[in-house]
Design an enzyme around this catalytic site. Structure first.
Site, PDB file in Angstrom:
ATOM      1  N   GLU A  47       0.843  -1.208   0.000  1.00  0.00           N
ATOM      2  CA  GLU A  47       0.000   0.000   0.000  1.00  0.00           C
ATOM      3  C   GLU A  47       0.872   1.250   0.000  1.00  0.00           C
ATOM      4  OE1 GLU A  47      -0.091  -2.607   1.925  1.00  0.00           O
ATOM      5  OE2 GLU A  47      -2.068  -2.983   2.804  1.00  0.00           O
ATOM      6  N   SER A 156       9.712 -41.202 -15.177  1.00  0.00           N
ATOM      7  CA  SER A 156      10.505 -40.011 -14.855  1.00  0.00           C
ATOM      8  C   SER A 156      11.957 -40.165 -15.301  1.00  0.00           C
ATOM      9  CB  SER A 156      10.452 -39.731 -13.359  1.00  0.00           C
ATOM     10  OG  SER A 156      11.152 -40.727 -12.670  1.00  0.00           O
ATOM     11  N   ARG A 202      18.068 -20.611 -12.755  1.00  0.00           N
ATOM     12  CA  ARG A 202      18.844 -19.943 -13.804  1.00  0.00           C
ATOM     13  C   ARG A 202      17.935 -19.227 -14.794  1.00  0.00           C
ATOM     14  NH1 ARG A 202      21.139 -24.750 -12.841  1.00  0.00           N
ATOM     15  NH2 ARG A 202      20.287 -25.759 -14.698  1.00  0.00           N
TER      16      ARG A 202
END
Ligand SMILES: NC(=O)c1ccc[n+]([C@@H]2O[C@H](COP(=O)([O-])OP(=O)(O)OC[C@H]3O[C@@H](n4cnc5c(N)ncnc54)[C@H](OP(=O)(O)O)[C@@H]3O)[C@@H](O)[C@H]2O)c1
Length: 327
Positions: A47, A156, A202
Site C-alpha cells: 500500500e 521419470s 537460472r
C-alpha cells in the site's frame, strides 16, 4: 484487482515471512495513479509503495489491495494509517488478514470514514500469490509442492536412469522461474547420484537468477564433495533422515518448499501426506521401462487411491503443466 495480483506475483518469494501483496491506487476519476508490491522484510508494504507512486492523486481515490491492509506496528507502521493520511475514500481488498495481530484494518478504516469492500477476487488471490503464505498462517508449516517431469506414460527417467531432458526448454524455463520464487528445493541422494543437478534457479541465458533457494539433500549416503549441488552458487543443507516430517520440521522457518524428486523421495512425501500441491510437467514422449515418476504411495487397491483434483491445466511449449491439489 488483476493489476494488484500482477504486482503481488512480481514480488512473490522476496517478502517471506511477510505476505507478497500487490496494491493499486486509482485517482478520484478511477484512473490508475500508482502501483506497488511488498518490499523485502523491513521495507515498505504494498500500500505504501503504491501510495508513494500515486503521490497527491491518491486523495479522494480508491486503494485496491490483495490482502486486508494491516493494522499493527511491526517493523513498519500500520498501512491503514498511511491510507487514512493519504485521504483515500475507498479501499477494496481480496482476502481478510488471518493473522490476529495484523487484522482489524477493515474496521479501523471504516471508523475513519473510508468505504471498505472485501472479498473481490478472493479465490484467485488465495490460490495464487497468497497461497503459500496463507497455508503457513493456517498450519504453521511450509507449503510443499511436489514438482516432477514425466513422459505421458508416467516415467521419470529412461530405463538406464537418464532423464535429461524429458520436457522442453520452455517447460524447464518455467521450472527455473518457480525455483527463483521458492525458498527451498528438496531432492533425495539418488537424484544427486544419477543426475548431478546444480538445483539453482537460472535465467534463459544460463546465468544465475538474483535469488537462489536453499538446496536440500535428503538421505543417509555421503554426497561426493564435487557434486554440483555442493557448489558455491547457493547454500545447501544435507538432512540425514528418511522421515519427511523431519525434513519439514528442519524447514519450519520457510514458507514455500519445492520437492523435486526423485520417485523414492516423492513416494515418501506422498505417503506421509505432507504434499500440498503437485505440479506435473507432462511431455508428449513415451519411455516405458521400470522407472516410474513415483514409487509406492501406500495405495494397495483402487478403493484407497489418493484422490486429487486439477487446479490448473496449462500448455507450455509442446508440454502440459498439470497443477493438482488434494481433493
Ligand atoms: N523426472 C523427474 O522429475 C526426476 C526428478 C528427480 C529424479 N529423477 C530420476 O530419478 C532417478 C533417481 O531416483 P531415486 O528414487 O533414487 O531418487 P531420490 O528419491 O531423489 O533419492 C532416493 C534416496 O533418497 C533417500 N531417501 C530419503 N527419504 C527416503 C525414504 N523415506 N525412503 C527411502 N529413501 C529415502 C535415500 O537415500 P539414502 O540411501 O542415501 O539414505 C534414497 O536412496 C534418476 O533416474 C533421476 O534421473 C527424475
Amino acid at each position: 484487482m488483476r493489476l494488484a495480483i500482477e504486482q503481488a506475483e512480481r514480488v512473490k518469494g522476496s517478502t517471506y515471512p511477510n505476505p507478497p501483496v500487490g496494491a493499486v491506487i486509482l485517482d478520484a476519476d478511477g484512473q490508475v495513479a500508482g502501483v506497488g508490491g511488498t518490499q523485502p522484510p523491513g521495507g515498505p508494504h504494498a500500500e505504501v509503495m503504491a501510495l508513494r507512486d500515486a503521490g497527491h492523486r491518491a486523495a479522494g481515490g480508491t486503494a485496491v489491495v490483495t490482502l486486508e491492509p494491516c493494522n499493527h506496528h511491526g517493523r513498519t507502521p500500520p498501512c491503514v494509517d498511511a491510507l487514512v493520511a493519504a485521504g483515500v475514500s475507498r479501499v477494496v481488498y481480496a482476502v481478510g488478514d488471518p493473522n490476529p495481530v495484523a487484522a482489524g484494518g477493515s474496521a479501523r478504516m471504516a471508523d475513519a470514514g473510508i468505504e471498505v469492500t472485501a472479498g473481490v477476487l478472493a479465490d484467485e488471490v488465495s490460490r495464487g500469490p497468497l497461497r503459500e503464505w496463507l497455508h503457513k498462517q493456517r498450519t504453521g508449516l511450509p507449503h510443499v509442492t511436489w514438482k516432477f517431469a514425466t513422459s505421458v506414460d508416467g516415467r521419470s527417467a529412461a530405463a538406464d536412469g537418464s532423464s535429461q531432458w524429458i520436457t522442453s526448454e520452455a517447460a524447464r524455463a518455467d521450472v527455473h522461474r518457480r525455483r527463483a520464487v521458492a525458498e527451498a528445493i528438496v531432492v533425495g541422494t539418488g537424484t544427486v547420484f544419477f543426475d548431478d543437478p546444480a538445483l539453482t534457479a537460472r535465467l534463459p541465458d544460463g546465468t544465475l537468477a538474483d535469488r537462489q533457494p536453499l538446496r536440500v539433500v535428503v538421505g543417509e549416503r555421503e554426497v561426493s564433495s564435487d557434486s554440483k549441488v555442493l557448489n558455491d552458487d547457493s547454500r545447501t543443507m544435507v538432512i540425514r533422515t528418511h522421515d519427511p516430517h523431519e525434513v519439514i520440521r528442519s524447514l519450519a522457518d520457510r514458507t514455500d518448499v519445492l520437492v523435486e524428486g526423485g520417485p523414492t523421495l516423492a513416494g515418501a512425501f506422498l505417503r506421509a501426506g505432507v504434499v500440498n500441491r503437485i505440479l506435473a510437467y507432462v511431455a508428449p514422449i513415451l519411455l516405458g521401462g521400470p522407472i516410474t515418476a513415483v514409487d509406492d504411495v501406500g495405495v494397495l487397491s483402487i478403493a484407497h487411491a489418493q484422490r486429487w483434483r486439477f487446479d490448473g491445466i496449462e500448455a507450455i511449449g509442446p508440454d502440459v503443466l498439470l497443477s493438482l491439489v488434494p481433493n
